[in-house]
Design a protein around this motif. Sequence first.
Motif, PDB file in Angstrom:
ATOM      1  N   LYS A  83      -1.117 -17.256 -11.135  1.00  0.00           N
ATOM      2  CA  LYS A  83      -0.945 -16.007 -10.422  1.00  0.00           C
ATOM      3  C   LYS A  83       0.761 -16.132  -9.981  1.00  0.00           C
ATOM      4  O   LYS A  83       1.156 -17.333  -9.584  1.00  0.00           O
ATOM      5  CB  LYS A  83      -1.794 -15.986  -9.397  1.00  0.00           C
ATOM      6  CG  LYS A  83      -3.165 -15.729  -9.869  1.00  0.00           C
ATOM      7  CD  LYS A  83      -4.059 -15.292  -8.489  1.00  0.00           C
ATOM      8  CE  LYS A  83      -5.690 -14.923  -9.065  1.00  0.00           C
ATOM      9  NZ  LYS A  83      -6.410 -14.975  -8.053  1.00  0.00           N
ATOM     10  N   LEU A  84       1.241 -15.144  -9.744  1.00  0.00           N
ATOM     11  CA  LEU A  84       2.627 -15.157  -9.586  1.00  0.00           C
ATOM     12  C   LEU A  84       3.053 -13.861  -8.381  1.00  0.00           C
ATOM     13  O   LEU A  84       2.618 -12.921  -8.513  1.00  0.00           O
ATOM     14  CB  LEU A  84       3.539 -14.922 -10.705  1.00  0.00           C
ATOM     15  CG  LEU A  84       5.273 -14.790 -10.400  1.00  0.00           C
ATOM     16  CD1 LEU A  84       5.650 -15.977 -10.013  1.00  0.00           C
ATOM     17  CD2 LEU A  84       5.616 -14.273 -11.733  1.00  0.00           C
ATOM     18  N   THR A  85       3.556 -14.639  -7.312  1.00  0.00           N
ATOM     19  CA  THR A  85       4.155 -13.540  -6.311  1.00  0.00           C
ATOM     20  C   THR A  85       5.470 -13.884  -5.973  1.00  0.00           C
ATOM     21  O   THR A  85       6.157 -15.050  -6.089  1.00  0.00           O
ATOM     22  CB  THR A  85       3.174 -13.676  -5.029  1.00  0.00           C
ATOM     23  OG1 THR A  85       3.527 -15.104  -4.574  1.00  0.00           O
ATOM     24  CG2 THR A  85       1.839 -13.368  -5.215  1.00  0.00           C
ATOM     25  N   CYS A  86       6.440 -12.663  -5.755  1.00  0.00           N
ATOM     26  CA  CYS A  86       7.889 -13.020  -5.171  1.00  0.00           C
ATOM     27  C   CYS A  86       8.113 -12.139  -3.793  1.00  0.00           C
ATOM     28  O   CYS A  86       7.690 -10.984  -3.819  1.00  0.00           O
ATOM     29  CB  CYS A  86       8.735 -12.405  -6.255  1.00  0.00           C
ATOM     30  SG  CYS A  86       8.847 -13.230  -7.961  1.00  0.00           S
ATOM     31  N   TYR A 103      14.804 -13.845  -2.782  1.00  0.00           N
ATOM     32  CA  TYR A 103      12.991 -13.821  -3.111  1.00  0.00           C
ATOM     33  C   TYR A 103      12.669 -15.222  -3.588  1.00  0.00           C
ATOM     34  O   TYR A 103      13.580 -15.928  -4.472  1.00  0.00           O
ATOM     35  CB  TYR A 103      12.768 -12.756  -3.788  1.00  0.00           C
ATOM     36  CG  TYR A 103      12.942 -11.326  -3.532  1.00  0.00           C
ATOM     37  CD1 TYR A 103      11.802 -10.642  -2.544  1.00  0.00           C
ATOM     38  CD2 TYR A 103      14.267 -10.593  -3.697  1.00  0.00           C
ATOM     39  CE1 TYR A 103      12.143  -9.442  -2.144  1.00  0.00           C
ATOM     40  CE2 TYR A 103      14.584  -9.440  -3.113  1.00  0.00           C
ATOM     41  CZ  TYR A 103      13.423  -8.794  -2.576  1.00  0.00           C
ATOM     42  OH  TYR A 103      13.574  -7.407  -2.048  1.00  0.00           O
ATOM     43  N   GLU A 104      11.591 -15.600  -3.176  1.00  0.00           N
ATOM     44  CA  GLU A 104      11.116 -16.760  -3.645  1.00  0.00           C
ATOM     45  C   GLU A 104       9.726 -16.576  -4.294  1.00  0.00           C
ATOM     46  O   GLU A 104       8.673 -15.832  -3.734  1.00  0.00           O
ATOM     47  CB  GLU A 104      10.661 -17.773  -2.327  1.00  0.00           C
ATOM     48  CG  GLU A 104       9.974 -19.190  -2.927  1.00  0.00           C
ATOM     49  CD  GLU A 104       9.506 -19.932  -1.667  1.00  0.00           C
ATOM     50  OE1 GLU A 104      10.150 -20.906  -1.438  1.00  0.00           O
ATOM     51  OE2 GLU A 104       8.332 -19.523  -1.265  1.00  0.00           O
ATOM     52  N   CYS A 105       9.743 -16.851  -5.712  1.00  0.00           N
ATOM     53  CA  CYS A 105       8.779 -16.636  -6.596  1.00  0.00           C
ATOM     54  C   CYS A 105       7.960 -17.943  -6.533  1.00  0.00           C
ATOM     55  O   CYS A 105       8.470 -18.837  -7.094  1.00  0.00           O
ATOM     56  CB  CYS A 105       9.289 -16.318  -7.942  1.00  0.00           C
ATOM     57  SG  CYS A 105      10.047 -14.567  -7.893  1.00  0.00           S
ATOM     58  N   ASP A 125      13.831 -19.403  -6.834  1.00  0.00           N
ATOM     59  CA  ASP A 125      14.511 -18.683  -5.974  1.00  0.00           C
ATOM     60  C   ASP A 125      15.021 -17.608  -6.917  1.00  0.00           C
ATOM     61  O   ASP A 125      15.656 -17.876  -7.919  1.00  0.00           O
ATOM     62  CB  ASP A 125      15.618 -19.121  -4.991  1.00  0.00           C
ATOM     63  CG  ASP A 125      14.937 -19.636  -3.896  1.00  0.00           C
ATOM     64  OD1 ASP A 125      13.768 -19.751  -3.690  1.00  0.00           O
ATOM     65  OD2 ASP A 125      15.523 -20.708  -3.348  1.00  0.00           O
ATOM     66  N   VAL A 126      15.116 -16.270  -6.554  1.00  0.00           N
ATOM     67  CA  VAL A 126      15.463 -15.102  -7.284  1.00  0.00           C
ATOM     68  C   VAL A 126      16.422 -14.125  -6.396  1.00  0.00           C
ATOM     69  O   VAL A 126      15.901 -13.882  -5.229  1.00  0.00           O
ATOM     70  CB  VAL A 126      14.428 -14.117  -7.813  1.00  0.00           C
ATOM     71  CG1 VAL A 126      15.085 -12.948  -8.503  1.00  0.00           C
ATOM     72  CG2 VAL A 126      13.802 -14.943  -8.701  1.00  0.00           C
ATOM     73  N   ASN A 127      17.640 -14.138  -6.866  1.00  0.00           N
ATOM     74  CA  ASN A 127      18.815 -13.283  -5.784  1.00  0.00           C
ATOM     75  C   ASN A 127      18.753 -11.893  -6.384  1.00  0.00           C
ATOM     76  O   ASN A 127      19.133 -11.733  -7.674  1.00  0.00           O
ATOM     77  CB  ASN A 127      20.243 -14.114  -5.855  1.00  0.00           C
ATOM     78  CG  ASN A 127      20.112 -15.535  -5.043  1.00  0.00           C
ATOM     79  OD1 ASN A 127      19.277 -15.567  -4.047  1.00  0.00           O
ATOM     80  ND2 ASN A 127      20.499 -16.426  -5.623  1.00  0.00           N
TER      81      ASN A 127
END
Length: 535
Positions: free
Chosen positions: A429-432, A457-459, A471-473
């Motif tokens: 499962k994936l959450t950001c 954001y931290e996925c 991490d996603v910027n």
Amino acid sequence: MASTRANPTLPLLLALVAVVIPGPGDTQVSIHPPKAFLPRGGSVQVNCSSSCENPGLGLETQWLKDELESGPSWKLFELSDIGEDSSPMCYDNCGTKQYSASAMITVYSFPERVELDLLPVWQQVGKNLTLRCRVDGGAPRTQLSAVLLREGEPLSRQPVDGDPKDPKEITFTLLARRRDHGANFSCLTELDLRPQGLGLFSNVSEVRQLRTFDLATNPKLDTPDLLEVGSQQKFLCSLEGLFPASEAEIYLELGGRRLTQESTNSTDFVSTTALVEVTEVFDRILLLRCVLKLADQILETQRTLRIYNFSAPVLTLSQLEVSEGSQVTVKCEAHGGAQVVHLSGAPPGPPTPQVQFTLNASPEDHKRRFFCSAELEVAGKSLSKNQTLELHVLYGPRLDERDCLGNWTWQEGSQQTLKCQAWGNPSPKLTCSRKADGALLPIGKVKSVKREMNGTYECHAFSSHGNVTRDVNLIVLYYHQNNWPVIIAMLVLVLVVLAVSVAVYIYNHQRKIRIYKLQKAQEEAMKLKAQAPPP
């Protein structure tokens, strides 16, 4: 045998002039009638006369005779039960010499029997058929003929010659055709006595029916040469171009046993099919026969079938589902004389009954399919069978740069989709969520970008086999709004429009004043010119 007979008639006198045979001293003997035509068994009166002064008249004949009347120089005889052509003779013993005269009696009779010989049970199309017609009796033969009839219509005519006492065989030759199948043939005799003023008399034989057939080639057998135990095989046998197909019989035999089958007959085509389940009880080699019977012909086609037993190879994995890093043994086994010729992932080598190898399971092996092929040679032919299995590898989540980019730059108001894919087995499962306030960033959904979405954001991907974060910027581009330049620009535009309007008005007003003054000056000049005295 049907017949038509003429009624016996009295002697026919065909000539009224006597035959005169002169003798010495001018003695003459005559017979009347000189010619007679009568039915067999009939009678005729014959008059004998002579010119001799003291005649000794008599009649010589082989038939019964009675003297009916006589005179000084003549005698009248009656001949009866006349059975064949003859020449009765009148004679006269005049003195020491004998004088004579002969007549000709012709006997006519109808055939006692007209018979068409039996036809062959079947006659092949395209071949000559000889039909024989037997005629007993009938005279005179010079006026007797035989006619071959087909469905009552004449096909051929031949004279019937020879001695009426001897049976006569008349032959007709016919080329058999398909349309002659079922046709009725008969033999007709015609005795033409019309020249003698009697008529045409006919006898006809019994009807014989002809059956024709056309059969040129052997039936065609459609089936493979090899049959596998446990399979169902359809056998087909057919033949086209035969006639009449409705009377043909076709069947299949396997190993001497007639098969249960379905047959089809059409105009000139026959076929039969049989469905056979091949079991272990069959011999290794069997003879398949297709037999076709039509008329007096039997045609067959044979094929030798070989029965074989070939099981698919057995492919096994020591475990079908393993964790990452576990060892898995892959093994393929062939039976019944077959050889394993290929096992995917195994090192190359010669065919053997068994091949195996071991591997360390990695994520790349997840859903990997293993293929095993075995071959068996039967009757010089190489047969193959295959088996496949799929390996499932359990491993923790993966978040790679390729599947989830670390930096996104979007324009405010645009439509975008965040593509971030986590891999693993079982599927993670994936959450950001934004690090600053925990706001969620939708994954895979198209949204209208707003500046409030800006941030880091931290996925987080997680499953029963572990978790991983990335991490996603997200940078949202937008512009500050300032209304004063717009207001000033609008004001300047209004002033420019107003100035242009005033200038256009003043220009048009001055132009109208000049035109008015010019018109007045022209009017004054015209008045002065009108008041001036003439020269």
